[in-house]
Motif scaffolding. Sequence first.
Motif, PDB file in Angstrom:
ATOM      1  N   ARG A  44       0.843  -1.210   0.000  1.00  0.00           N
ATOM      2  CA  ARG A  44       0.000   0.000   0.000  1.00  0.00           C
ATOM      3  C   ARG A  44       0.880   1.262   0.000  1.00  0.00           C
ATOM      4  O   ARG A  44       0.677   2.171  -0.792  1.00  0.00           O
ATOM      5  CB  ARG A  44      -0.881  -0.043   1.266  1.00  0.00           C
ATOM      6  CG  ARG A  44      -1.815   1.130   1.410  1.00  0.00           C
ATOM      7  CD  ARG A  44      -2.369   1.177   2.819  1.00  0.00           C
ATOM      8  NE  ARG A  44      -1.318   1.462   3.788  1.00  0.00           N
ATOM      9  CZ  ARG A  44      -1.127   0.806   4.938  1.00  0.00           C
ATOM     10  NH1 ARG A  44      -1.914  -0.187   5.268  1.00  0.00           N
ATOM     11  NH2 ARG A  44      -0.128   1.132   5.734  1.00  0.00           N
ATOM     12  N   ASP A 180     -15.395  -9.787  11.760  1.00  0.00           N
ATOM     13  CA  ASP A 180     -14.358  -9.251  12.638  1.00  0.00           C
ATOM     14  C   ASP A 180     -14.579  -7.746  12.886  1.00  0.00           C
ATOM     15  O   ASP A 180     -14.125  -6.905  12.105  1.00  0.00           O
ATOM     16  CB  ASP A 180     -12.988  -9.486  11.979  1.00  0.00           C
ATOM     17  CG  ASP A 180     -11.846  -8.953  12.831  1.00  0.00           C
ATOM     18  OD1 ASP A 180     -12.130  -8.397  13.911  1.00  0.00           O
ATOM     19  OD2 ASP A 180     -10.683  -9.091  12.413  1.00  0.00           O
ATOM     20  N   ARG A 183     -12.250  -4.561  12.575  1.00  0.00           N
ATOM     21  CA  ARG A 183     -11.995  -3.871  11.298  1.00  0.00           C
ATOM     22  C   ARG A 183     -12.563  -2.452  11.320  1.00  0.00           C
ATOM     23  O   ARG A 183     -12.100  -1.589  10.582  1.00  0.00           O
ATOM     24  CB  ARG A 183     -12.560  -4.691  10.138  1.00  0.00           C
ATOM     25  CG  ARG A 183     -11.751  -5.963   9.931  1.00  0.00           C
ATOM     26  CD  ARG A 183     -12.386  -6.916   8.930  1.00  0.00           C
ATOM     27  NE  ARG A 183     -11.599  -8.146   8.845  1.00  0.00           N
ATOM     28  CZ  ARG A 183     -12.057  -9.284   8.351  1.00  0.00           C
ATOM     29  NH1 ARG A 183     -13.285  -9.350   7.895  1.00  0.00           N
ATOM     30  NH2 ARG A 183     -11.280 -10.361   8.319  1.00  0.00           N
ATOM     31  N   LYS A 193      -4.939   8.105   9.245  1.00  0.00           N
ATOM     32  CA  LYS A 193      -3.503   8.085   8.910  1.00  0.00           C
ATOM     33  C   LYS A 193      -3.253   8.528   7.460  1.00  0.00           C
ATOM     34  O   LYS A 193      -2.354   9.316   7.180  1.00  0.00           O
ATOM     35  CB  LYS A 193      -2.972   6.662   9.129  1.00  0.00           C
ATOM     36  CG  LYS A 193      -1.539   6.451   8.685  1.00  0.00           C
ATOM     37  CD  LYS A 193      -1.103   5.017   8.965  1.00  0.00           C
ATOM     38  CE  LYS A 193       0.216   4.713   8.313  1.00  0.00           C
ATOM     39  NZ  LYS A 193       0.707   3.379   8.591  1.00  0.00           N
TER      40      LYS A 193
END
Length: 418
Positions: A44, A180, A183, A193
């Motif tokens: 990424r 989950d 996440r 960020k």
Amino acid sequence: MELFDKSKIEKEIRELPNGILTILLDTAVSLNINSIAIVGGVVRDLITKSKNQDSEIIFNDLDLIIEGETSIYVKELQKKLGPERVKVIRNNTTYKTSEISINGIKVDIATAREETYPIPGENPIVESSTIQNDLIRRDFNINAMAIELKDNKLLDLFSGLDAIYNKKIDFLHESSVLDDPTRIIRASRYSAKLGFRLSHQALRQIKDTVNLWPWNWHIGDNADLAPSGLSIRLKMELELLLKSNYWKNALKNLQDWGGLNILDPKLQNDQSLIEKVFIAKKSNIEPLTALVYESKYPISLAQRLHFDKQQKEIIEGACQLKKYLENLTVNDLYKKWPPSKWTSFLEEINANESSFILEICKENPLKEYLISWLTNWKDIESPIKGDDLIAKGWAPGPEIGLELKRQRMKLIDEEIIS
Ligand code: ATP
């Protein structure tokens, strides 16, 4: 494609030793491992950097996936480079992962896997699989890309490249949050960020799933029965978020998205939560402890998140302090108390200093007394020592302790008058 050429990657990530990616590939080839790829945040960040030269690659570790056994691969790597250069930190056979260091650089190697979640929110069942399937089990489009070392090829099944160009985070499937819920916290962290938005579908998924609450354990149930795997991951993700430089935006995202409801509805609705955590942080209180203390049931949330003994003591001490102070305000008598009486009262509670700060951050109506004790009275010592009293002829024993306390209290009251 030039972007993913091994030597170019090694140049972009200065921490990587020259030629290491070729060695990692050759080791896989010598073991007949079909495919080895770099995956996760590094991919990424490499793409983001190629788009925006000013962006920084903050290198923590190299994440690799292989279509093969990690422990066999690591042994072969040790044979090639020598045990001095390749150190095993941890092998986890259940989760088919190995944590190693090469020349001191952390490298996480995982067997490519498929994951299924038989019970929503609990640990998945893991089965070895292909690199393609390993990408399918990941969290977001921007994190689900891999660079295959064999041919420097980018594997991008979920248009992660476009997502980075469009600065838009999306889940990979409709049950991502159900499987989950950590996440949600990860999404808020990456959004803050990277300055990326969450897609409308992803936002809807968060809201709908949290409203539906498809998980077995509910807030208010016995905290000891909350699934421990999930609780530990929630704690880890929250700590990561709160210690980052962009924690305020990340926490704001969580509130805007209704995400804090997975922890506690009071946290979700507290308009001054960021300010309270900020003050606690400035006072050197661990931000997660401060956050949990602002919830409706702090002791239960601390238990659910597997807080350690010291963190629990701080929370319990603050709750105890709050209770004592509430009892005090049933009448006005405390208004006439001298500092010495306050000091005795507060010291009998025997709470940690951090517990006092938590109550101060929480705007306790008697906080002025807590501040006075914390910043002044508690540090005032008796003007004489036990040895001085013995030298004056006092017999050793409990009387000495009482006299020292009497003299200290006297001094505390005098300080305020002078
Ligand atoms: P950074 O270090 O910037 O946080 P990272 O993506 O490397 O980025 P890690 O937490 O180390 O962060 O995760 C590595 C990769 O593992 C992620 O990129 C993602 O593909 C996958 N991953 C991590 N946590 C989850 C999760 N809860 N669900 C699915 N995939 C996950």
